[in-house]
Structures are given as C-alpha cells and as structure tokens.
Scaffold this motif. Sequence first.
Motif, PDB file in Angstrom:
ATOM      1  N   VAL A 108       0.851  -1.190   0.000  1.00  0.00           N
ATOM      2  CA  VAL A 108       0.000   0.000   0.000  1.00  0.00           C
ATOM      3  C   VAL A 108       0.886   1.239   0.000  1.00  0.00           C
ATOM      4  O   VAL A 108       1.793   1.369   0.825  1.00  0.00           O
ATOM      5  CB  VAL A 108      -0.921   0.030   1.251  1.00  0.00           C
ATOM      6  CG1 VAL A 108      -1.754   1.304   1.273  1.00  0.00           C
ATOM      7  CG2 VAL A 108      -1.813  -1.196   1.300  1.00  0.00           C
ATOM      8  N   SER A 109       0.619   2.143  -0.952  1.00  0.00           N
ATOM      9  CA  SER A 109       1.282   3.443  -0.967  1.00  0.00           C
ATOM     10  C   SER A 109       0.260   4.463  -0.505  1.00  0.00           C
ATOM     11  O   SER A 109      -0.838   4.528  -1.053  1.00  0.00           O
ATOM     12  CB  SER A 109       1.714   3.800  -2.396  1.00  0.00           C
ATOM     13  OG  SER A 109       2.612   2.836  -2.870  1.00  0.00           O
ATOM     14  N   PHE A 110       0.631   5.249   0.492  1.00  0.00           N
ATOM     15  CA  PHE A 110      -0.299   6.262   1.016  1.00  0.00           C
ATOM     16  C   PHE A 110       0.385   7.617   1.060  1.00  0.00           C
ATOM     17  O   PHE A 110       1.546   7.727   1.473  1.00  0.00           O
ATOM     18  CB  PHE A 110      -0.756   5.894   2.440  1.00  0.00           C
ATOM     19  CG  PHE A 110      -1.516   7.017   3.109  1.00  0.00           C
ATOM     20  CD1 PHE A 110      -2.881   7.179   2.882  1.00  0.00           C
ATOM     21  CD2 PHE A 110      -0.871   7.938   3.931  1.00  0.00           C
ATOM     22  CE1 PHE A 110      -3.578   8.230   3.466  1.00  0.00           C
ATOM     23  CE2 PHE A 110      -1.566   8.996   4.517  1.00  0.00           C
ATOM     24  CZ  PHE A 110      -2.924   9.139   4.291  1.00  0.00           C
ATOM     25  N   VAL A 111      -0.343   8.656   0.668  1.00  0.00           N
ATOM     26  CA  VAL A 111       0.106  10.032   0.885  1.00  0.00           C
ATOM     27  C   VAL A 111      -1.077  10.784   1.446  1.00  0.00           C
ATOM     28  O   VAL A 111      -2.181  10.719   0.893  1.00  0.00           O
ATOM     29  CB  VAL A 111       0.587  10.696  -0.427  1.00  0.00           C
ATOM     30  CG1 VAL A 111       1.049  12.124  -0.156  1.00  0.00           C
ATOM     31  CG2 VAL A 111       1.724   9.900  -1.067  1.00  0.00           C
ATOM     32  N   GLY A 112      -0.857  11.501   2.553  1.00  0.00           N
ATOM     33  CA  GLY A 112      -1.963  12.251   3.155  1.00  0.00           C
ATOM     34  C   GLY A 112      -1.573  12.719   4.545  1.00  0.00           C
ATOM     35  O   GLY A 112      -0.385  12.852   4.867  1.00  0.00           O
ATOM     36  N   GLY A 113      -2.576  12.928   5.390  1.00  0.00           N
ATOM     37  CA  GLY A 113      -2.324  13.476   6.727  1.00  0.00           C
ATOM     38  C   GLY A 113      -1.920  12.395   7.733  1.00  0.00           C
ATOM     39  O   GLY A 113      -2.006  11.197   7.452  1.00  0.00           O
ATOM     40  N   ASN A 114      -1.517  12.829   8.944  1.00  0.00           N
ATOM     41  CA  ASN A 114      -1.010  11.889   9.952  1.00  0.00           C
ATOM     42  C   ASN A 114      -2.087  10.984  10.519  1.00  0.00           C
ATOM     43  O   ASN A 114      -1.819   9.808  10.794  1.00  0.00           O
ATOM     44  CB  ASN A 114      -0.329  12.657  11.082  1.00  0.00           C
ATOM     45  CG  ASN A 114       1.057  13.074  10.660  1.00  0.00           C
ATOM     46  OD1 ASN A 114       1.216  13.921   9.788  1.00  0.00           O
ATOM     47  ND2 ASN A 114       2.068  12.440  11.215  1.00  0.00           N
ATOM     48  N   LYS A 115      -3.298  11.541  10.690  1.00  0.00           N
ATOM     49  CA  LYS A 115      -4.347  10.724  11.335  1.00  0.00           C
ATOM     50  C   LYS A 115      -4.593   9.471  10.484  1.00  0.00           C
ATOM     51  O   LYS A 115      -4.505   8.345  10.978  1.00  0.00           O
ATOM     52  CB  LYS A 115      -5.619  11.567  11.471  1.00  0.00           C
ATOM     53  CG  LYS A 115      -6.704  10.873  12.208  1.00  0.00           C
ATOM     54  CD  LYS A 115      -7.789  11.851  12.633  1.00  0.00           C
ATOM     55  CE  LYS A 115      -8.959  11.091  13.205  1.00  0.00           C
ATOM     56  NZ  LYS A 115     -10.180  11.241  12.434  1.00  0.00           N
ATOM     57  N   ALA A 116      -4.879   9.682   9.194  1.00  0.00           N
ATOM     58  CA  ALA A 116      -5.156   8.542   8.315  1.00  0.00           C
ATOM     59  C   ALA A 116      -3.888   7.714   8.110  1.00  0.00           C
ATOM     60  O   ALA A 116      -3.906   6.479   8.172  1.00  0.00           O
ATOM     61  CB  ALA A 116      -5.680   9.033   6.974  1.00  0.00           C
ATOM     62  N   GLY A 117      -2.760   8.383   7.902  1.00  0.00           N
ATOM     63  CA  GLY A 117      -1.525   7.692   7.521  1.00  0.00           C
ATOM     64  C   GLY A 117      -0.977   6.785   8.603  1.00  0.00           C
ATOM     65  O   GLY A 117      -0.518   5.669   8.324  1.00  0.00           O
TER      66      GLY A 117
END
Length: 522
Positions: free
Chosen positions: A243-252
């Motif tokens: 899984v590659s994720f880019v976004g904010g800390n809460k979700a990440g």
Amino acid sequence: AAAAYGLSSTATSFPNTHEKLQQAYDTPYFIDNKFVNSSTTQFIDLHDPATNELITRVPQNTDEELKAAVASAQKAFESWKSTSVLHRQQIMFKFVALIRENWDRLAASITLEQGKTFADAKGDVLRGLQVAEAACSAPEMLKGEVLEVAKDMETRTYREPLGVVAAICPFNFPAMIPLWCIPVATITGNTLILKPSERDPGAAMILAELCQKAGFPEGVVNIIHGAHRTVNFILDEPAIKAVSFVGGNKAGEYIFSRGSANGKRVQANLGAKNHAAVLPDCNKNQFLNAVVGAAFGAAGQRCMALSTLVMVGETKDWLPELAERAKTLQVNGGFEEGADLGPVISPQSKERIESLIASAEAEGATILLDGRGYKPAKYPNGNWVAPTIISNVTPNMKCYKEEIFGPVLVCLNVETLDEAIDLINSNEYGNGVAIFTRSGPTAETFRRRIEAGQVGINVPIPVPLPMFSFTGNKKSIAGGGASTFYGKPGINFYTQLKTVTSMWTSADAISKKADVAMPTHS
Ligand code: NAD
C-alpha cells in the motif's frame, strides 16, 4: 446522469469535466479498462471550491465492486508480470506522450475540482509526468547483481514484482500523487488498484483513460472510489501485497499500522510543518519572492508549503515588506487570468484555518496581514482565505504546533543560527526545510545539523526530482522513512529480491563423499 456526457457502462473515455456541465454527473469507477457506473446508493458530493456548486457525486463502491477490482488486478498480474520490461517500457513511452497531449485537460479538471490556479495545476501534472518519464528507465534500474562467489559457483539477484498493489491518494495533488504510483508500480510488473481522494478524483480518471489508450492491458490499472470503507477494504484484503499512502497523519499512521499488521509493505508520506531560517546576509529580494510564492502558492495546500519562518536577528524588520508583497497576490477563481491563488478545498477547511488564525490572536501573536473575510466579486460563495501573516509567534502556540494547510505564514524570532536550528529540530515534523543565506559555511552547518529530510539552500520548496526520491523525515513519514516514493527506493518498494545461487561443477571434480558441514564457499 452520466449518460448525458456520453458515458455508458462500457465507455473508455472520461468526460471533459471542465467544460460547463449542464448537470452534475456521477463519477464512474474504472475496471478492466472501462468506466463503469457504481450500483451503490452511497455517494460523496463534490463541490467546486470556488463556487460550492455540485460538480459530481463520487460513489462509495460496494464490496462486490471492490472485490471485482481486486479479482481483475489478480487476473491481469498473471500475464503482466511475464511481459518483458521492454514491452512495458513501450507502453510507458505512450503514456508519457498522452499525458503531454492531455496536459491542459488534466490541469482543467484539477482547477475545477481542487481549486488551484490553472498554471499551478499544470505544474501538478508536470511533476507527475516527470515520474512517468523517469520510470521509462526501469530496464536499467531493474537490473540485478551477479558475483562469482566460489569456484564454479555464482549468486545473482532478480527484482520481481509483488503482485496486486494499492495506492491511497490525498486531495492536494490530484495528478502528481497518482503519478508517483501508476508508472513505478506498473513498469516493475505489478498491477495497481488506485483510490484517488474522494474530494477530486477527476484527474485520476483522465489518467485511467490514458492508461487504456497507451495500451496497458485490462486490469493492470483499476480505479476504485470511496472514503474510510474503501481504505479498510484495501488494508484487509489479503491479495493486496503493498500500500502506498500520501496524506495526513491521522489517516496515515492508522493505515501504516493496520496495513503492516496485515503483513503488507506500506509506504506512507504524512503531514508537515516546513520551516525556513532567514539569515541577515541573504539576498533579501530573492528571499521575499521565494517565501511569498512558497507560503501562499496553491493556497498553502502543499505538503512542502513553506509555512513557518524563523527570522534570525534583524531580519524580523523585513516582515512589513513581506506583507506588502503578499498583499499584491490576486486571490481568485483558478481559471481567472492573473489569479495567484485559488480557494481552499472546503468550507470546513476554511473554518479550521480561520479558527487557527483566531487562536493565534487569542494567544498573543500579531496578525500582520489578515486574509479572513476576503471574497472575490465574481465568486462570493467560494472557500476563500487570502494570504495571512502571523508574527511574534512562539512554539507553544496552537498555530505553530498544528499543520494549518492554508495560505497562512507563521513567523518566529530568534537571535542566532544555533537557536534557529534548535527550534526547527524541536519540531516533530521533518518534511522540508530551507535556509536563506549567502554564506557557504552557514549553509553547510545548517545542512549537517538539520533533521528535516529535504533541505533547500536558497530554494524554498526543495521537492526532489524523480531521479532522486521524496525523503521526508520524523513524523512526516511513517516507518522511519524506510520506504520512500519514486527514484531507486520507489523501484525497490514495488519489487522483491530473489537471490539465486548456482553451481556448475564438472562431473569429474565431484567427490564421492557428501560434505555435511555448513558451506563456507572458501
Ligand atoms: P487525508 O489524510 O485526509 O486523506 C488522504 C487519503 O486518506 C484520502 O484518500 C482519504 O480518503 C483517506 N482517509 C482520510 N481520512 C481517513 C481515515 N480516518 N481513515 C482511512 N482513510 C482516510 O489527507 P488530505 O487532506 O487529502 O491531504 C492533505 C494532507 O496530506 C496534508 O497533511 C499534507 O501534508 C499531506 N501530504 C503529504 C505529502 C507528502 O509527501 N508528505 C504530499 C501531499 C500531501
């Protein structure tokens, strides 16, 4: 409603979303190289941030649709992994050419759905396109290693694809971030399921059409939609290997732990609070222009936005001049001639940004330039925040501790370079940092001691080009930065090594007695 735009359940083109639409339509998902309307009853409304008019409804794909996307990618993997890398490279060349041909169309979709100016949206596409261009060098980067480890014996390595991989994208770069993933994941032989941000999936949908036109076989790139439910599906689906994720800390942070606990590889780029240290010996004019562009461009909604200034010594006296320059920026609809920054993404985001400005005021900071309450005449209903500068900020204030993600620059004062470095290093984020100075030794001291992962020396937004990698640090990247996007580390993330040791001894040289001790190869 999708039929009004020539979109049938087997359409292979995505409508030009920036053309004045007569009525809102439902965004399709993309499976087996076709755009398909979801049978869901749950939709997420997407509004133009400049007008708050409804543009499209983004489906929360049903479980059956999500499973079908995985099955399609699994099926495609069987043949895609066996294609030669030269074959995949030819498709990538076509994909690159098609992105250039559709550059304006992609940018227009971004301006409509995300709000950034058309010129800035073109940059969003270009920075992603460059990753696709660099991915064309995969035949070189996928080469393994070989060594004769002993007489008649050699060991060699192969880089093999992982299988079905997934990408979960943020709203702020609707083309660039999908393009951090699509080219690198596919040229290495994987098949990809991509979930764009539910707030602006249009650019990803156009990229899907270009994948089909470039010649990617059915199922190599599928696009699914939704919010948390789709994310949880990705994290728990055993067939998805990475899984590659880019976004904010809460979700990440959640995605990193749940994905890792389920045995997947996870790369996750998170939030930021990027500082610049300003030294009195810098080129003042260059500094002023650089900071105004990097703090307020894209309405501050870049993970590498320069949101925090550390003014060393007398440079604090330059703030009124900085405010004068910031005041000249035009805040307007992104398609308008001369617009420098557009709206922020949503009314909720505007409210959050304004409440952080208010908190600074309440905690004793100075609002040197106040962008609250601004409205361009033509767009009275948009999510507007004009450039805002908050001075006399201290590290205990809420506006310093939280990522604001809006056109707001917070300014702190220190007396020395050492104090500036200590202050910046005390911040929990470590995405990007900049220093403005004309002194080589000062820049070198800063470079050595600073903890942020991407350092600009007289460069305000030091986002590495794709021959390098995006190397955030500390709380700005999950997993201690072991996996970073694009460049050689990106290729490594999407491949696993197979190591093969072979022996070709002539029959005469083989002894009659078995050796049971641990082989030493000596
Ligand atoms: P976000 O975290 O709200 O959303 C990102 C993705 O995660 C979306 O696809 C969304 O559907 C999903 N998501 C959101 N909340 C979730 C939850 N609670 N559980 C499961 N999934 C969830 O981020 P955003 O607002 O779209 O983007 C802005 C953020 O992204 C900023 O913090 C910015 O700094 C960061 N960002 C970082 C980088 C980087 O490379 N470091 C690049 C771009 C953006």
